[in-house]
Design a protein around this motif. Structure first.
Motif: not given
Ligand code: SF4
Lengths: 374, 87
Positions: A177-196
């Motif tokens: 959802i965040v990646t698809e938001m119009p005008g999003t600037r996000i080019e990559g994600f750090l994922a949380a270790g303990h959820a993973a």
């Protein structure tokens, strides 16, 4: 680099990683390069250990919707408040108590005589239920790491007077959802270790494939975070979106299958709103039909409508929490930050939780981003 | 909250372990952890459930980092989160 060699207090390594980060970001040659992490503990560590001062000016590390309390939607809080005002004892995590609903928080309900029990985990809530014949509802918030505990507890068996009001959320879909938001600037994600640890790094593969955005799983020690950021900006620079696991001492590709099995036996993903952000398909975890007997939503008639008679507090309408968590604004863009909205008297959920961006920035504010001062 | 807290297993009784967290002993549920754990192992606790076993070579560094956080100022948010888990 072998991350298991990293010791968080090694300043030489920290400096070297900081320099590497600057080199790679400069090679990208754009300003800013924006990446997002989705974990309150990552933001705490970044702020507490002053990591932003090691980030190159052109790198923007944004905290996304990684605070479970902050994304618990207003109507979900209303459900808890309504139940409590109906006379049901509601047990929940401490951070939830002051989170505003449409008109009232659980703390307001408590001031009106409702019984709210703060617990540190579901087992404590179950223990409460065992000691009484009264109904106990556990208002369950948190991401997959916390939802597995709820699932395991239900599978192990709970007393008849116990039920769950689930506001659990599932992280992977919100990244889409965040990646698809119009005008999003996000080019990559750090994922949380303990959820993973639970889901495995493999859970992000489909997203990376469909959206072309890299994901790096990161641990929580300061040098873990720096090393993971270096890896992430390398993937951005090389335009090679893939999943990298920089927390291999805890996370595998498959994850914890025992936990996953329990999670999906009890919960099914459904669409629902994340507070202030958007409707997130499959972003909510709700109890499956088989667990209806322990689902507070099916067990009680929850009368939220009666909470809506009075007008919501005026300032809440100005809260930018949602924009902050989706990466388009920062706490400093909010005129209430540090003035009308402070931890002792929070307006929005991001100032309530110890994992909320506004609370973290307010707490560590003085030495948060040394680049602005230098 | 997603930080969790490391602790050393003091005893195991079926799927419940007694774990020492920096001097505080608590019962920890073992339903989720997917590796066998024995007395002396370190686990990471999240809301009363062990979510992973901490590899031996990692214990020292992890415990040292948490010790530093616990020794932080009382209003330190990471310290508060850890204390919240040990309540
Ligand atoms: S400072 Fe307060 S009102 Fe402003 S965005 Fe943050 S939580 Fe909302």
């Amino acid at each position: 680099m072998n991350t298991s060699q990293l010791k968080f207090r090694d300043p030489a390594l920290g400096r070297a990683l900081g320099e590497k980060l600057t080199t790679v970001v400069n090679q990208i040659g754009r300003d800013p390069v924006s990446v997002m992490h989705v974990c309150g503990s990552h933001e705490q560590a970044i702020a507490r250990f002053g990591l932003r001062s090691a980030f190159p000016r052109a790198l923007d590390v944004v905290m996304g919707p990684g605070c479970p309390v902050c994304i618990t939607d207003v109507p979900e809080v209303d459900e808890g408040v309504a139940l409590a005002l109906q006379g049901v004892r509601v047990a929940t995590y401490g951070d939830m108590v002051r989170v505003p609903g449409t008109v009232k928080s659980l703390a307001d309900a408590r001031a009106e005589g409702a019984r709210i029990e703060v617990v540190y985990g579901i087992d404590q809530a179950i223990e409460l239920a065992r000691q009484t014949t009264e109904e106990i509802v556990f208002f369950a918030t948190g991401f997959e790491t916390t939802a597995v505990a709820t699932a395991a507890a239900l599978l192990a068996g709970v007393p008849k007077n116990f039920s769950v009001l689930s506001a659990h959320k599932y992280i992977p879909p919100v990244m889409e959802i965040v990646t698809e938001m119009p005008g999003t600037r996000i080019e990559g994600f750090l994922a949380a270790g303990h959820a993973a640890v639970i889901t495995g790094s493999g859970v992000f593969e489909a997203f990376v494939k469909s959206h072309g955005v890299p994901v790096v799983v990161a641990g929580f020690e300061p040098l873990d975070i720096l090393a993971a950021l270096v890896k992430l900006v390398e993937l951005v620079r090389d335009r090679t979106p893939r999943v990298e696991n920089m927390f291999p001492r805890a996370v595998t590709r498959e994850g914890n299958r025992v936990a996953q099995e329990q999670l999906w036996k009890v919960f099914s993903p459904t669409g629902g709103r994340w507070r202030g952000i958007a409707h997130v398909p499959n972003g909510n975890l709700r109890l499956k039909e088989e667990w209806a007997a322990f689902d507070a939503r099916r067990r009680f008639k929850i009368d939220v409508a009666r909470l809506w008679d009075s007008a919501p507090p005026k300032l809440l309408g100005q809260c930018l929490c949602g924009e902050i968590m989706s990466g388009s604004k920062g706490p400093k863009d909010c005129p209430l930050f540090g003035k009308d909205c402070v931890p002792e008297n929070p307006v929005g959920a991001c100032m309530v939780s110890t994992e909320g961006t506004c609370r973290i920035w307010h707490q560590y504010g003085g030495h948060l981003d040394l680049r602005g001062i230098a | 909250m997603c930080l969790g807290v490391p602790g050393k297993i003091v005893s195991v009784d079926g799927l419940v372990a007694t774990v020492d967290f920096f001097g505080v002993q608590k019962q920890v549920n073992l339903h989720i952890v997917d590796e066998p754990v024995v007395v002396g192992d370190y686990i990471l606790n999240h809301v009363g459930y062990a979510i992973r076993k901490i590899p031996l070579e990692d214990v020292e560094g992890t415990v040292a980092m948490y010790q530093e956080l616990i020794d932080g100022k009382p209003d330190d948010l990471m310290r508060q989160d850890i204390e919240g888990e040990l309540r």
